[in-house]
Design an enzyme around this catalytic site. Sequence first.
Site, PDB file in Angstrom:
ATOM      1  N   GLY A  51       0.832  -1.200   0.000  1.00  0.00           N
ATOM      2  CA  GLY A  51       0.000   0.000   0.000  1.00  0.00           C
ATOM      3  C   GLY A  51       0.860   1.241   0.000  1.00  0.00           C
ATOM      4  O   GLY A  51       2.059   1.188   0.291  1.00  0.00           O
TER       5      GLY A  51
ATOM      6  N   CYS B 264       5.508  -5.936   1.598  1.00  0.00           N
ATOM      7  CA  CYS B 264       5.855  -4.521   1.488  1.00  0.00           C
ATOM      8  C   CYS B 264       5.268  -3.734   2.680  1.00  0.00           C
ATOM      9  O   CYS B 264       5.703  -3.919   3.804  1.00  0.00           O
ATOM     10  CB  CYS B 264       5.400  -3.972   0.146  1.00  0.00           C
ATOM     11  SG  CYS B 264       6.215  -2.409  -0.298  1.00  0.00           S
ATOM     12  N   TYR B 265       4.254  -2.890   2.456  1.00  0.00           N
ATOM     13  CA  TYR B 265       3.634  -2.198   3.594  1.00  0.00           C
ATOM     14  C   TYR B 265       3.102  -3.214   4.603  1.00  0.00           C
ATOM     15  O   TYR B 265       3.131  -2.964   5.810  1.00  0.00           O
ATOM     16  CB  TYR B 265       2.503  -1.285   3.107  1.00  0.00           C
ATOM     17  CG  TYR B 265       1.783  -0.570   4.230  1.00  0.00           C
ATOM     18  CD1 TYR B 265       2.362   0.525   4.870  1.00  0.00           C
ATOM     19  CD2 TYR B 265       0.528  -0.991   4.662  1.00  0.00           C
ATOM     20  CE1 TYR B 265       1.712   1.175   5.907  1.00  0.00           C
ATOM     21  CE2 TYR B 265      -0.136  -0.344   5.687  1.00  0.00           C
ATOM     22  CZ  TYR B 265       0.457   0.740   6.316  1.00  0.00           C
ATOM     23  OH  TYR B 265      -0.193   1.372   7.344  1.00  0.00           O
TER      24      TYR B 265
ATOM     25  N   HIS C 140       7.461  -7.366  -3.885  1.00  0.00           N
ATOM     26  CA  HIS C 140       6.146  -7.810  -4.366  1.00  0.00           C
ATOM     27  C   HIS C 140       6.290  -9.116  -5.155  1.00  0.00           C
ATOM     28  O   HIS C 140       6.625  -9.089  -6.348  1.00  0.00           O
ATOM     29  CB  HIS C 140       5.515  -6.735  -5.262  1.00  0.00           C
ATOM     30  CG  HIS C 140       5.052  -5.535  -4.509  1.00  0.00           C
ATOM     31  ND1 HIS C 140       3.785  -5.441  -3.947  1.00  0.00           N
ATOM     32  CD2 HIS C 140       5.697  -4.378  -4.186  1.00  0.00           C
ATOM     33  CE1 HIS C 140       3.664  -4.275  -3.338  1.00  0.00           C
ATOM     34  NE2 HIS C 140       4.802  -3.610  -3.460  1.00  0.00           N
TER      35      HIS C 140
ATOM     36  N   GLU D 163       3.949 -10.939  -6.268  1.00  0.00           N
ATOM     37  CA  GLU D 163       2.811 -11.162  -7.164  1.00  0.00           C
ATOM     38  C   GLU D 163       3.036 -10.625  -8.575  1.00  0.00           C
ATOM     39  O   GLU D 163       2.324 -11.019  -9.502  1.00  0.00           O
ATOM     40  CB  GLU D 163       1.533 -10.529  -6.585  1.00  0.00           C
ATOM     41  CG  GLU D 163       1.564  -9.036  -6.392  1.00  0.00           C
ATOM     42  CD  GLU D 163       2.139  -8.608  -5.052  1.00  0.00           C
ATOM     43  OE1 GLU D 163       1.928  -7.454  -4.657  1.00  0.00           O
ATOM     44  OE2 GLU D 163       2.817  -9.426  -4.402  1.00  0.00           O
TER      45      GLU D 163
ATOM     46  N   ASP E 206     -18.947 -13.078 -20.713  1.00  0.00           N
ATOM     47  CA  ASP E 206     -19.420 -13.037 -19.325  1.00  0.00           C
ATOM     48  C   ASP E 206     -20.918 -13.334 -19.223  1.00  0.00           C
ATOM     49  O   ASP E 206     -21.340 -14.214 -18.465  1.00  0.00           O
ATOM     50  CB  ASP E 206     -19.124 -11.673 -18.694  1.00  0.00           C
ATOM     51  CG  ASP E 206     -17.643 -11.345 -18.700  1.00  0.00           C
ATOM     52  OD1 ASP E 206     -16.839 -12.280 -18.826  1.00  0.00           O
ATOM     53  OD2 ASP E 206     -17.303 -10.158 -18.601  1.00  0.00           O
TER      54      ASP E 206
ATOM     55  N   LYS F  58     -11.656 -12.914 -14.973  1.00  0.00           N
ATOM     56  CA  LYS F  58     -11.986 -13.164 -16.373  1.00  0.00           C
ATOM     57  C   LYS F  58     -11.481 -14.518 -16.848  1.00  0.00           C
ATOM     58  O   LYS F  58     -12.195 -15.255 -17.527  1.00  0.00           O
ATOM     59  CB  LYS F  58     -11.396 -12.050 -17.246  1.00  0.00           C
ATOM     60  CG  LYS F  58     -11.802 -12.126 -18.716  1.00  0.00           C
ATOM     61  CD  LYS F  58     -13.227 -11.649 -18.910  1.00  0.00           C
ATOM     62  CE  LYS F  58     -13.590 -11.531 -20.366  1.00  0.00           C
ATOM     63  NZ  LYS F  58     -14.918 -10.922 -20.563  1.00  0.00           N
TER      64      LYS F  58
END
Length: 518
Positions: A57, A84-85, A175, A177, A232, A374
């Site tokens: 963040g 991180c944060y 990070h 990710e 969708d 998605k």
Amino acid sequence: MTQHDRLLIVDFGSQVTQLIARRLRELNVYCEIHPFQNVTDAFLADFKPKAVILSGGPSSVFDEGAPMPPKTVFDLGIPVLGICYGQQVMMHILGGKVERGHSTAEYGRAFVVPNDKKSSLLEGWFEEEREQVWMSHGDHVSEIAPGFDVYGTSPNAPFAITADMNRNFFAVQFHPEVHHTPNGKKLYENFVRLAGFTGDWTMGAYREDAIAKIREQVGDKNVICGLSGGVDSSVAAVLIHEAIGDQLTCVFVDHGLLRLNEADEVVSMFRDHYNIPLIHADESDLFLGELEGVSDPEQKRKTIGRLFIDVFQKYANEIEGAEFLAQGTLYPDVIESVSFSGGPSVTIKSHHNVGGLPEKMGLKLVEPLRELFKDEVRALGRELGLPASFIGRHPFPGPGLAIRCPGEITKNKLEILRLADAVYIDQIRKHGLYDEIWQAFVAILPVRTVGVMGDGRTYDYACALRAVTSVDGMTADYYPFTHEFLGETATRIINEVQGINRVTYDITSKPPGTIEWE
């Protein structure tokens, strides 16, 4: 219904928090993202997470009212990973120290090296001397909390990887990710394994659970589904039909702005292949009549959105006993509907759905895809047996060809555009490039140019080809076709489509451009 083990992601406002969830879902782990202010003691007792991840963040633990999780998170006896944060929050709460950035800030690529300690979080890491990671921090941990040890360092982050192995608390300053941390997925894989997740979050299991939930929610009432022909809404319709059969009626609003033969394909697939009750609301004359003379792109969108709601409501009112409206809402829509600060998020587009119709018509919502990303919707579509060619289709905008026709829209220009687009997509498929491209289309330009065909002079439209690569549509780059491909495609379009005598290729990235032309 199956009760899946659940992982909680506490969101502190990172731009990449959704990527954490994507990585975990790829490992067949069910997780949810919740803003930190919603994560209370009562929430934790109800949610019953098997593990917790604290996101990154933009804040500092020194800010007044700095975002914090409840201390209860660390009393649950479950694994916790701070990123991180999230690492700084963990150290701050558990007795470590954080210092403001200054010269120790780190942004971008960095390299972490190990020390002599071993951690189950890092299996498969440090097979080389160092691991590339992505840093984005100003403040840094200057003293780790009691019980923690250091397992990896970088030049500006002496506590890049820390852990309390007795309590299964882990914290990293980078990070894992993002794809700039190439081995990051392995770190998440290790974390969920040591937390005891069995990887039971599959599309087969989701399908069974979703069908049971739909039946429980709807009972013997009727459901209306606004069908656009996109992936969708189509997956939602097939899933709901599998659950409640003829209690579902789809309303397909044909605004006359679809691609070549698209309306016929949608009607055929749903009526003939799936035998789903379908109202084909062909209102193309109404839409094109209202759009006549309109060239401003925002006015086009607003006109199409207004008419869509009016038309949908007209046909929906003909369905007796309807108490539910089905929508293809996805998990990113749910996440973004509440911003990190707790306020409403900015509405970027509203023309894809039915706006305020549920409230206006007194309908309750059925949203069976609201827990899916998605790519998971596509996987569910395959699970439900939708054709692979349909599931893998490129995104198509709600206003359709209206925003690929800058300037005034006419039936003649739309017909030219449809034919040119069909040739272009056929070329892409013939060359085996379709699945490499996020989105490809033709835009017909509001200019006419002089050309020579045979011995005669022509004065016809110019068109632009557009093809981009992207992960999520938020950023994009143009696809690097060969000159041979572009030359061959331009020749086919000019030869096969009467009304076009010049073809260009759009090489603008996003940003600064958008993917669509309007």
